[in-house]
Design a protein around this motif. Structure first.
Motif, short mmCIF file in Angstrom:
data_model
loop_
_atom_site.label_atom_id
_atom_site.label_comp_id
_atom_site.label_asym_id
_atom_site.label_seq_id
_atom_site.Cartn_x
_atom_site.Cartn_y
_atom_site.Cartn_z
N UNK A 77 18.62 32.66 -19.78
CA UNK A 77 20.01 32.72 -20.24
C UNK A 77 20.93 33.25 -19.15
N UNK A 78 20.49 34.26 -18.44
CA UNK A 78 21.31 34.80 -17.36
C UNK A 78 21.50 33.80 -16.23
N UNK A 79 20.44 33.06 -15.91
CA UNK A 79 20.56 32.06 -14.86
C UNK A 79 21.51 30.94 -15.28
N UNK A 80 21.42 30.49 -16.55
CA UNK A 80 22.33 29.45 -17.04
C UNK A 80 23.78 29.92 -17.03
N UNK A 81 24.02 31.18 -17.45
CA UNK A 81 25.39 31.71 -17.42
C UNK A 81 25.91 31.81 -16.00
N UNK A 82 25.05 32.18 -15.08
CA UNK A 82 25.49 32.27 -13.68
C UNK A 82 25.84 30.90 -13.12
N UNK A 83 25.02 29.91 -13.45
CA UNK A 83 25.33 28.55 -12.97
C UNK A 83 26.63 28.03 -13.57
N UNK A 84 26.89 28.31 -14.87
CA UNK A 84 28.13 27.86 -15.50
C UNK A 84 29.34 28.53 -14.86
N UNK A 85 29.25 29.83 -14.61
CA UNK A 85 30.37 30.52 -13.96
C UNK A 85 30.60 29.99 -12.55
N UNK A 86 29.57 29.67 -11.88
CA UNK A 86 29.72 29.14 -10.53
C UNK A 86 30.37 27.76 -10.55
N UNK A 87 29.98 26.92 -11.54
CA UNK A 87 30.59 25.60 -11.64
C UNK A 87 32.08 25.69 -11.98
N UNK A 88 32.46 26.62 -12.89
CA UNK A 88 33.87 26.79 -13.22
C UNK A 88 34.68 27.30 -12.05
N UNK A 89 34.12 28.23 -11.29
CA UNK A 89 34.85 28.75 -10.14
C UNK A 89 35.03 27.71 -9.05
#
Length: 420
Positions: free
Chosen positions: A332-344
């Motif tokens: 879950x933490x890795x998925x959230x990190x990837x999503x934040x990186x894609x939005x940024x």
């Protein structure tokens, strides 16, 4: 004197008291008395317990009548302990004659941890004794040359050599106790100022006793205690395999009972191996009793407890659930990190900072560019070109003939209808 020493009585020589219990002879006395009690194994337990006062009285009479260098009453503890151990052994071996109270099957099942702990305690003591026997044998084999050198200094005849070897063999359990204390960590004394341990190897004079040449001459370090930890791992694996309980607390309770038994036996063994060979420097010879017991319990019993609990099915289930929860949280933490990186990465990149001159002001080219951008932002948006479709709709909706409006304000309803 040897009989009195076996019972634990100090022998007075001049102004000094010599206390040296031949532990092997004491163990042989227990075994002999147990053999003599075999014919009464079908008798009630009270018949076995009668061996305690009978042996004690006989032993004290024999010691007092044959030795003039002892105080008889100081031999009383040993005269009671030796038959007590033999009688206890006989009573436990004849438990088929016991009158058991009526116990329900549920209650009997709830006490399985107690019997399992008693058997584990027996195994723990046997493993510890076997380990100390191996270590002392290795030490003697390595030191054979030094032992022979000290023996040659005695100028002993063949008969004397036989007697010296027999007497040293009678102290074999004491030698094993010193080896156990050395490898456990606390060490043993060869004099009040000479503490030998795995981390300390003092150089000091020793009595002309050949077996003392087997004392280690070097200090390898406390890492040798890992060998005793290996005994604890082996005991824990045995407990997890052969004495597995249904509940985790029962497993811990069984190891706890084994720990108590091991501590009591090791304490009695090391205490009986402590010697006093004089009133000055050699007044302290033998293992450090209480520290050695503590270290043996920690390195054998506590390690066995950790291993048996770690191998229990309940612990394995807990570990699996914890690992699954940790894996899910990590994903879950890795998925959230990837999503934040894609939005940024999809955000608008900021405009570059303007160039500044040495005074910290914008250059003329940058000022003109900024003014042009401001003017462009202030201009109104150009009108949109009319849509052809909208123009066609307006043309079709417009009246084809103009409507005539009368100037007379008092028009009738009919006129209004016509106009409408």
């Amino acid at each position: 004197d040897l009989w009195a020493a076996t019972l634990g009585a100090p022998i007075t020589v001049g102004q000094s008291d010599i206390l040296a219990i031949p532990t092997l002879l004491g163990a042989l006395l227990i075994i002999i008395l147990r053999v003599l009690l075999l014919p009464g194994r079908d008798f009630p337990a009270a018949a076995q317990w009668m061996a305690v006062p009978t042996f004690a009285v006989t032993a004290l009479i024999a010691a007092g009548a044959s030795s003039a260098h002892i105080n008889v009453w100081r031999a009383l503890p040993g005269a009671l302990v030796i038959p007590l151990l033999a009688a206890t052994w006989a009573v436990v071996a004849a438990r088929h004659t016991w009158t058991w109270p009526t116990i329900s099957s549920e209650r009997r099942e709830s006490l399985t941890w107690l019997w399992s702990g008693l058997r584990l305690g027996r195994v723990a003591v046997a493993l510890t004794v076997l380990f100390s026997l191996i270590m002392s044998a290795v030490s003697i084999l390595v030191s054979l040359q030094r032992i022979s050198g000290i023996h040659e200094l005695l100028f002993a005849s063949t008969k004397d050599t036989v007697i010296i070897n027999i007497v040293q063999a009678l102290f074999a359990p004491s030698i094993m106790a010193c080896a156990l204390a050395w490898i456990a960590g606390p060490g043993f004394y060869v004099g009040a100022d000479a503490l030998h341990s795995a981390a300390n190897a003092p150089v000091a004079p020793i009595p002309a006793i050949p077996i003392l040449a087997a004392v280690p001459q070097t200090a390898p370090g406390h890492w040798v205690a890992w060998a005793l930890v290996g005994v604890g791992i082996l005991l824990g694996a045995w407990a997890a395999w052969r004495h597995r309980m249904t509940h985790l607390w029962k497993q811990a309770a069984a190891i706890g009972v084994a720990t108590v038994i091991t501590a009591l036996v090791i304490a009695a063994w090391l205490a009986s191996s402590r010697m006093s060979l004089g009133s000055t420097r050699l007044s302290v010879v033998g293992p450090r009793v209480w520290w050695s017991v503590l270290f043996v319990v920690l390195e054998v019993c506590m390690v066995a407890l950790a291993v048996s609990l770690a191998a229990h099915p309940t612990t394995i289930a807990w570990v699996r659930r914890a690992a699954a929860a940790l894996t899910a949280w990590t994903k879950a933490r890795i998925a959230a990190w990837k999503e934040n990186r894609a939005q940024s990465s999809t955000r608008e990149t900021p405009l570059p900072a303007p160039d500044l001159n040495e005074a910290g002001e914008e250059t003329p080219e940058e000022e003109e560019t900024a003014l042009e951008e401001e003017a462009t932002e202030e201009l109104p948006a150009p009108p949109r070109a009319p849509d052809a479709r909208m123009e066609a709709l307006k043309a079709s909706a417009a009246p084809t003939e103009p409507i005539a409006v009368s100037d007379n304000t008092d028009n009738s309803d009919e006129d209004l209808k016509d106009h409408s």
